[in-house]
Design a protein around this motif. Structure first.
Motif, short mmCIF file in Angstrom:
data_model
loop_
_atom_site.label_atom_id
_atom_site.label_comp_id
_atom_site.label_asym_id
_atom_site.label_seq_id
_atom_site.Cartn_x
_atom_site.Cartn_y
_atom_site.Cartn_z
N ASN A 192 -97.91 4.77 17.02
CA ASN A 192 -98.45 3.43 16.72
C ASN A 192 -99.56 3.40 15.68
O ASN A 192 -100.37 2.45 15.66
CB ASN A 192 -98.93 2.74 18.01
CG ASN A 192 -97.85 2.68 19.07
OD1 ASN A 192 -96.74 2.23 18.79
ND2 ASN A 192 -98.15 3.13 20.27
N ALA A 193 -99.64 4.42 14.83
CA ALA A 193 -100.64 4.38 13.75
C ALA A 193 -100.39 3.16 12.86
O ALA A 193 -99.25 2.85 12.52
CB ALA A 193 -100.56 5.66 12.93
N ARG A 194 -101.45 2.50 12.48
CA ARG A 194 -101.34 1.31 11.62
C ARG A 194 -101.07 1.69 10.18
O ARG A 194 -100.29 1.03 9.48
CB ARG A 194 -102.65 0.51 11.70
CG ARG A 194 -102.77 -0.63 10.71
CD ARG A 194 -104.04 -1.42 10.91
NE ARG A 194 -105.23 -0.58 10.90
CZ ARG A 194 -105.84 -0.17 9.79
NH1 ARG A 194 -105.37 -0.50 8.59
NH2 ARG A 194 -106.93 0.57 9.86
N GLU A 195 -101.70 2.76 9.71
CA GLU A 195 -101.58 3.16 8.31
C GLU A 195 -101.67 4.67 8.20
O GLU A 195 -102.48 5.31 8.86
CB GLU A 195 -102.68 2.52 7.48
CG GLU A 195 -102.63 2.85 6.00
CD GLU A 195 -103.78 2.23 5.22
OE1 GLU A 195 -103.53 1.70 4.13
OE2 GLU A 195 -104.93 2.29 5.72
N VAL A 196 -100.82 5.24 7.34
CA VAL A 196 -100.85 6.67 7.06
C VAL A 196 -100.88 6.88 5.55
O VAL A 196 -100.07 6.30 4.82
CB VAL A 196 -99.62 7.40 7.65
CG1 VAL A 196 -99.69 8.89 7.32
CG2 VAL A 196 -99.53 7.18 9.16
N LYS A 197 -101.84 7.66 5.08
CA LYS A 197 -101.92 8.04 3.67
C LYS A 197 -101.95 9.56 3.57
O LYS A 197 -102.18 10.25 4.57
CB LYS A 197 -103.17 7.44 3.02
CG LYS A 197 -103.17 5.92 2.92
CD LYS A 197 -104.38 5.42 2.16
CE LYS A 197 -104.33 3.89 2.04
NZ LYS A 197 -105.48 3.37 1.25
N ALA A 198 -101.70 10.06 2.38
CA ALA A 198 -101.70 11.51 2.18
C ALA A 198 -102.44 11.85 0.89
O ALA A 198 -102.36 11.12 -0.09
CB ALA A 198 -100.28 12.05 2.13
N LEU A 199 -103.15 12.97 0.93
CA LEU A 199 -103.85 13.47 -0.25
C LEU A 199 -103.60 14.96 -0.37
O LEU A 199 -103.84 15.72 0.56
CB LEU A 199 -105.36 13.20 -0.12
CG LEU A 199 -106.27 13.84 -1.17
CD1 LEU A 199 -105.88 13.42 -2.58
CD2 LEU A 199 -107.73 13.49 -0.88
N ALA A 200 -103.08 15.38 -1.53
CA ALA A 200 -102.80 16.79 -1.78
C ALA A 200 -103.57 17.27 -3.01
O ALA A 200 -103.82 16.50 -3.93
CB ALA A 200 -101.31 17.02 -1.98
N ILE A 201 -103.91 18.52 -3.01
CA ILE A 201 -104.58 19.12 -4.16
C ILE A 201 -103.65 19.06 -5.37
O ILE A 201 -104.06 18.73 -6.48
CB ILE A 201 -104.97 20.58 -3.88
CG1 ILE A 201 -105.94 20.66 -2.69
CG2 ILE A 201 -105.59 21.22 -5.12
CD1 ILE A 201 -106.03 22.05 -2.08
#
Length: 208
Positions: A192-201
Motif C-alpha cells: 500500500n505504498a503511496r509513491e515509489v521513486k528510485a535513484l541510481a548512481i
C-alpha cells in the motif's frame, strides 16, 4: 577490506594523485565520468540516474563492489546526497537501499548500497525502511538476458509491514533493465505504498 585509512584526505580517491575537486575526486577523474542527470519511468516508478554507465563508471563500480575498495562508498554517497538534495528526492517517508541476499553479503563482506547511504542518512529526514529483505538467492543480473533477468527476481523480496500513505525512495548503484526496481516497487505497492521513486548512481539510460 580496502579502506585507504592512510589516504591523504585532500587527494583524489580514484587516481590518488591529484587534489580533490568535487565528490572526493579530482577534475581529471570527474571529466571521465558522463554526467547525465537523467529521469525516466520504470512502469509507474519515477527513476533518476546521475551518471551514464560508461567505461570509467564501470571500472569505478567494479572496484568498489568486487575489489572491495570501500573508500569509494564516500564518493558515491557524495554524488547521491548532492543529487537527492537538489532534486528534492529526500522528501519521502523512507529510504530503501536495494538489498542483497545473505549469501551475497557474506561473500562480498559488506552491504555495498547501505554502506553508501549510511554516510548521509543522519543528514536527511527519512529513516531506513526496516525489514525489507531479499529472501531468495538469485543469479547475478548482469550475466542474464532481459527475459531471464525479469524471471530471476520474481518473489525475491519480502516486507512484513503496511506502508499505507507512505512514500519510499529506492537507492541502487546501477539501473540497467529496471527489473530490480520493478520487483522491489511491486512489493512496496502491494504493501500500500503511496509513491515509489528510485535513484541510481549510474544507468544505461542516456535520454529522458
Amino acid at each position: 577490506m580496502i579502506d585507504f585509512l592512510f589516504l591523504d584526505k585532500n587527494t583524489c580517491y580514484l587516481c590518488k594523485e591529484n587534489p580533490i575537486s568535487h565528490h572526493f575526486l579530482c577534475k581529471k577523474c570527474l571529466k571521465k565520468l558522463d554526467y547525465v542527470a537523467n529521469k525516466f519511468d520504470i512502469n509507474d516508478i519515477s527513476a533518476h540516474a546521475i551518471y551514464y554507465y560508461n567505461e570509467e563508471m564501470k571500472k569505478l563500480v567494479a572496484d568498489y563492489k568486487f575489489n572491495r575498495n570501500t573508500s569509494l562508498a564516500k564518493v558515491f554517497a557524495s554524488m547521491i546526497f548532492d543529487y537527492g538534495k537538489v532534486n528534492d528526492l529526500f522528501s519521502c517517508d523512507y529510504i530503501l537501499p536495494s538489498p542483497s541476499s545473505k549469501k551475497v553479503l557474506n561473500k562480498r563482506g559488506f552491504d555495498h548500497i547501505k554502506m553508501i547511504t549510511d554516510y548521509f542518512i543522519d543528514q536527511i529526514e527519512p529513516n531506513y525502511l526496516e525489514n525489507f529483505r531479499k529472501i531468495s538467492e538469485t543469479k547475478a543480473q548482469h550475466k542474464l538476458n532481459n527475459e531471464e533477468r525479469s524471471y530471476n527476481l520474481k518473489g525475491a523480496f519480502s516486507l512484513d509491514c503496511d506502508l499505507k500513505d507512505k512514500s519510499i525512495l529506492i537507492i541502487d548503484d546501477i539501473i540497467t533493465t529496471g527489473n530490480t526496481v520493478k520487483e522491489i516497487g511491486k512489493v512496496l505497492k502491494e504493501k500500500n505504498a503511496r509513491e515509489v521513486k528510485a535513484l541510481a548512481i549510474t544507468s544505461e539510460h542516456r535520454l529522458s
